[in-house]
Design a protein around this motif. Structure first.
Motif, PDB file in Angstrom:
ATOM      1  N   LEU A 170      -0.994 -22.980 -16.254  1.00 20.61           N
ATOM      2  CA  LEU A 170      -0.620 -24.224 -15.589  1.00 20.61           C
ATOM      3  C   LEU A 170      -0.531 -25.378 -16.586  1.00 20.61           C
ATOM      4  CD1 LEU A 170      -0.069 -25.630 -12.855  1.00 20.61           C
ATOM      5  CD2 LEU A 170      -2.534 -26.013 -12.663  1.00 20.61           C
ATOM      6  N   ASN A 171      -1.467 -25.424 -17.541  1.00 18.18           N
ATOM      7  CA  ASN A 171      -1.456 -26.491 -18.543  1.00 18.18           C
ATOM      8  C   ASN A 171      -0.191 -26.441 -19.404  1.00 18.18           C
ATOM      9  OD1 ASN A 171      -3.905 -27.404 -17.637  1.00 18.18           O
ATOM     10  ND2 ASN A 171      -5.106 -26.395 -19.238  1.00 18.18           N
ATOM     11  N   ALA A 226       4.532 -36.833 -28.930  1.00 17.66           N
ATOM     12  CA  ALA A 226       4.154 -37.844 -27.937  1.00 17.66           C
ATOM     13  C   ALA A 226       3.483 -37.193 -26.736  1.00 17.66           C
ATOM     14  CB  ALA A 226       5.385 -38.642 -27.505  1.00 17.66           C
ATOM     15  N   ALA A 227       4.025 -36.052 -26.291  1.00 20.08           N
ATOM     16  CA  ALA A 227       3.444 -35.351 -25.150  1.00 20.08           C
ATOM     17  C   ALA A 227       2.053 -34.832 -25.476  1.00 20.08           C
ATOM     18  CB  ALA A 227       4.362 -34.207 -24.716  1.00 20.08           C
ATOM     19  N   SER A 228       1.881 -34.275 -26.682  1.00 24.78           N
ATOM     20  CA  SER A 228       0.570 -33.733 -27.056  1.00 24.78           C
ATOM     21  C   SER A 228      -0.462 -34.853 -27.150  1.00 24.78           C
ATOM     22  CB  SER A 228       0.668 -32.981 -28.383  1.00 24.78           C
ATOM     23  OG  SER A 228       1.040 -33.851 -29.448  1.00 24.78           O
ATOM     24  N   LYS A 229      -0.049 -36.008 -27.680  1.00 20.88           N
ATOM     25  CA  LYS A 229      -0.967 -37.147 -27.787  1.00 20.88           C
ATOM     26  C   LYS A 229      -1.393 -37.627 -26.408  1.00 20.88           C
ATOM     27  CE  LYS A 229      -1.313 -41.772 -29.864  1.00 20.88           C
ATOM     28  NZ  LYS A 229      -0.591 -42.808 -30.649  1.00 20.88           N
ATOM     29  N   GLU A 230      -0.451 -37.696 -25.464  1.00 24.05           N
ATOM     30  CA  GLU A 230      -0.757 -38.149 -24.112  1.00 24.05           C
ATOM     31  C   GLU A 230      -1.732 -37.217 -23.421  1.00 24.05           C
ATOM     32  OE1 GLU A 230       1.839 -37.904 -20.254  1.00 24.05           O
ATOM     33  OE2 GLU A 230       2.448 -39.691 -21.381  1.00 24.05           O
ATOM     34  N   ALA A 257       1.456 -23.724 -27.538  1.00 22.74           N
ATOM     35  CA  ALA A 257       1.536 -23.578 -26.081  1.00 22.74           C
ATOM     36  C   ALA A 257       2.986 -23.489 -25.618  1.00 22.74           C
ATOM     37  CB  ALA A 257       0.838 -24.757 -25.405  1.00 22.74           C
ATOM     38  N   LEU A 258       3.851 -24.307 -26.220  1.00 22.40           N
ATOM     39  CA  LEU A 258       5.267 -24.259 -25.851  1.00 22.40           C
ATOM     40  C   LEU A 258       5.882 -22.914 -26.234  1.00 22.40           C
ATOM     41  CD1 LEU A 258       7.822 -25.549 -24.777  1.00 22.40           C
ATOM     42  CD2 LEU A 258       8.140 -26.657 -27.002  1.00 22.40           C
ATOM     43  N   GLN A 259       5.565 -22.444 -27.419  1.00 21.83           N
ATOM     44  CA  GLN A 259       6.085 -21.135 -27.836  1.00 21.83           C
ATOM     45  C   GLN A 259       5.572 -20.024 -26.932  1.00 21.83           C
ATOM     46  OE1 GLN A 259       5.412 -20.477 -32.057  1.00 21.83           O
ATOM     47  NE2 GLN A 259       5.932 -22.603 -32.534  1.00 21.83           N
ATOM     48  N   ARG A 260       4.323 -20.128 -26.507  1.00 26.98           N
ATOM     49  CA  ARG A 260       3.750 -19.129 -25.604  1.00 26.98           C
ATOM     50  C   ARG A 260       4.496 -19.117 -24.272  1.00 26.98           C
ATOM     51  NH1 ARG A 260      -1.368 -20.637 -26.031  1.00 26.98           N
ATOM     52  NH2 ARG A 260      -1.295 -22.116 -24.307  1.00 26.98           N
ATOM     53  N   LEU A 261       4.791 -20.305 -23.751  1.00 30.00           N
ATOM     54  CA  LEU A 261       5.514 -20.389 -22.482  1.00 30.00           C
ATOM     55  C   LEU A 261       6.921 -19.827 -22.622  1.00 30.00           C
ATOM     56  CD1 LEU A 261       5.715 -21.360 -19.551  1.00 30.00           C
ATOM     57  CD2 LEU A 261       6.316 -23.646 -20.432  1.00 30.00           C
ATOM     58  N   GLU A 262       7.629 -20.189 -23.693  1.00 28.16           N
ATOM     59  CA  GLU A 262       8.990 -19.688 -23.903  1.00 28.16           C
ATOM     60  C   GLU A 262       9.007 -18.168 -24.067  1.00 28.16           C
ATOM     61  OE1 GLU A 262      11.350 -23.467 -25.889  1.00 28.16           O
ATOM     62  OE2 GLU A 262      10.151 -22.185 -27.225  1.00 28.16           O
ATOM     63  N   LYS A 263       7.991 -17.633 -24.722  1.00 26.90           N
ATOM     64  CA  LYS A 263       7.912 -16.178 -24.894  1.00 26.90           C
ATOM     65  C   LYS A 263       7.707 -15.489 -23.552  1.00 26.90           C
ATOM     66  CE  LYS A 263       5.494 -12.592 -27.541  1.00 26.90           C
ATOM     67  NZ  LYS A 263       4.418 -12.321 -28.539  1.00 26.90           N
ATOM     68  N   LYS A 264       6.851 -16.060 -22.707  1.00 23.73           N
ATOM     69  CA  LYS A 264       6.621 -15.490 -21.377  1.00 23.73           C
ATOM     70  C   LYS A 264       7.900 -15.495 -20.548  1.00 23.73           C
ATOM     71  CE  LYS A 264       2.211 -14.337 -20.693  1.00 23.73           C
ATOM     72  NZ  LYS A 264       1.830 -13.009 -20.154  1.00 23.73           N
TER      73      LYS A 264
END
Length: 303
Positions: free
Chosen positions: A4-5, A21-25, A36-43
């Motif tokens: 979910l994150n 910017a997103a990671s800082k927020e 995390a983004l690479q993990r989501l794209e791989k899934k």
């Protein structure tokens, strides 16, 4: 299954067009966000964003996926909020945009008190004197002075407060106290820069009628807290909301100048996006700030 994150991160990257910017927020390191983004794209087996040196833009597949994921996330967040409310819990994250001066000098300490009473509540503060885009900045609540034109926002008025002229006793002892509006031109004045424009037309009153006077100065700043600090250190005359300087005047650190020409009061409002059912944490935070501002106004009335 994806986390979910990771979905929440992808949505903020899409809104901000920036992984950093997103990671800082969100409170992640850029490296962790990238993983995390690479993990989501791989899934998912697809590329959600097209990378460039300056920003990340959604691919067509990314747009389709996130447009579908967004309502699902809203449902899950609402379900969690409803459960917390049923249990009477104050938990989760609240993101607030606050005016620089009163935000730092008063409200930050009040919110510390709120968090001390609710260990599972997380607060993110954003200080500034410009109107924040609540959607783009992912802000739940913004505290702002003055009338607001955006009809898409809900409002909760906390106080009506005038603007006043103030200076330190040391400044007035050295330079004298102006007795008329025209005499302001002979004094150092401290000017707030709002939205990229210097605020040099001060609205006051004269014999009960509104009057506007244009001022000139050497010190400009886009941060209201700096304007107050300059006034406290004897650098000149400031044009401030009464709530920003009420404690300073009451305790003798600043004096009112031309007290018979105080500007008509303006509202101090909490604004937030229109929703049919604001979450428990938002409603509790609003009621807490309403109570605190009411107590403060009673303790420091305008002389």
């Amino acid at each position: 299954m994806y986390h979910l994150n990771d979905l929440q991160l992808a949505l903020r990257i899409a809104a901000l067009e920036s992984l950093s910017a997103a990671s800082k927020e969100i409170g992640m390191t850029p490296a962790a966000a990238s993983a995390a983004l690479q993990r989501l794209e791989k899934k998912l087996g697809c590329q959600l964003f097209a990378r460039s040196t300056r920003r990340l833009q959604l691919t067509e597949e990314g747009r389709i996926f996130l447009d579908s994921a967004k309502p699902a996330l809203v449902i899950l967040e609402t379900a969690s909020a409803n459960l917390a409310e049923h249990r009477g819990e104050l938990k989760g994250e609240v993101r607030l945009a606050l005016p620089s001066d009163i935000g730092r000098s008063q409200i930050r300490a009040w919110l510390d008190e709120l968090m001390d009473s609710a260990p599972e509540l997380t607060v993110q503060l954003y200080f500034g004197d410009h109107m924040t885009d609540l959607i783009d900045q992912n802000i739940h609540l913004a505290l702002r002075y003055g009338q607001l034109d955006d009809s898409n926002l809900k409002r909760r008025q906390l106080a009506m407060t005038p603007r006043v002229l103030v200076a330190s006793p040391a400044y007035l002892a050295q330079h004298g106290t102006p007795s008329t509006l025209n005499e302001l031109s002979q004094h150092a004045v401290l000017i707030l820069n709002r939205g990229g424009e210097p605020w040099q037309k001060w609205k006051l009153s004269h014999n009960g009628a509104p009057v506007e006077i244009e001022v000139r100065g050497q010190r400009f700043c886009n941060d209201g807290a700096v304007i107050r600090d300059w006034a406290l250190s004897g650098r000149g005359i400031a044009y401030k909301s009464w709530l920003d300087v009420a404690q300073d005047v009451t305790e003798g650190r600043l004096n009112l100048v031309l007290a018979d020409k105080i500007a008509p009061p303006i509202p101090l409002q909490l604004v937030y996006l229109q929703t049919d059912y604001p979450s428990h944490k938002i409603r509790r935070t609003i009621e807490f700030l309403v109570e605190k501002l009411s107590q403060f106004s009673q303790n420091y009335p305008l002389p």
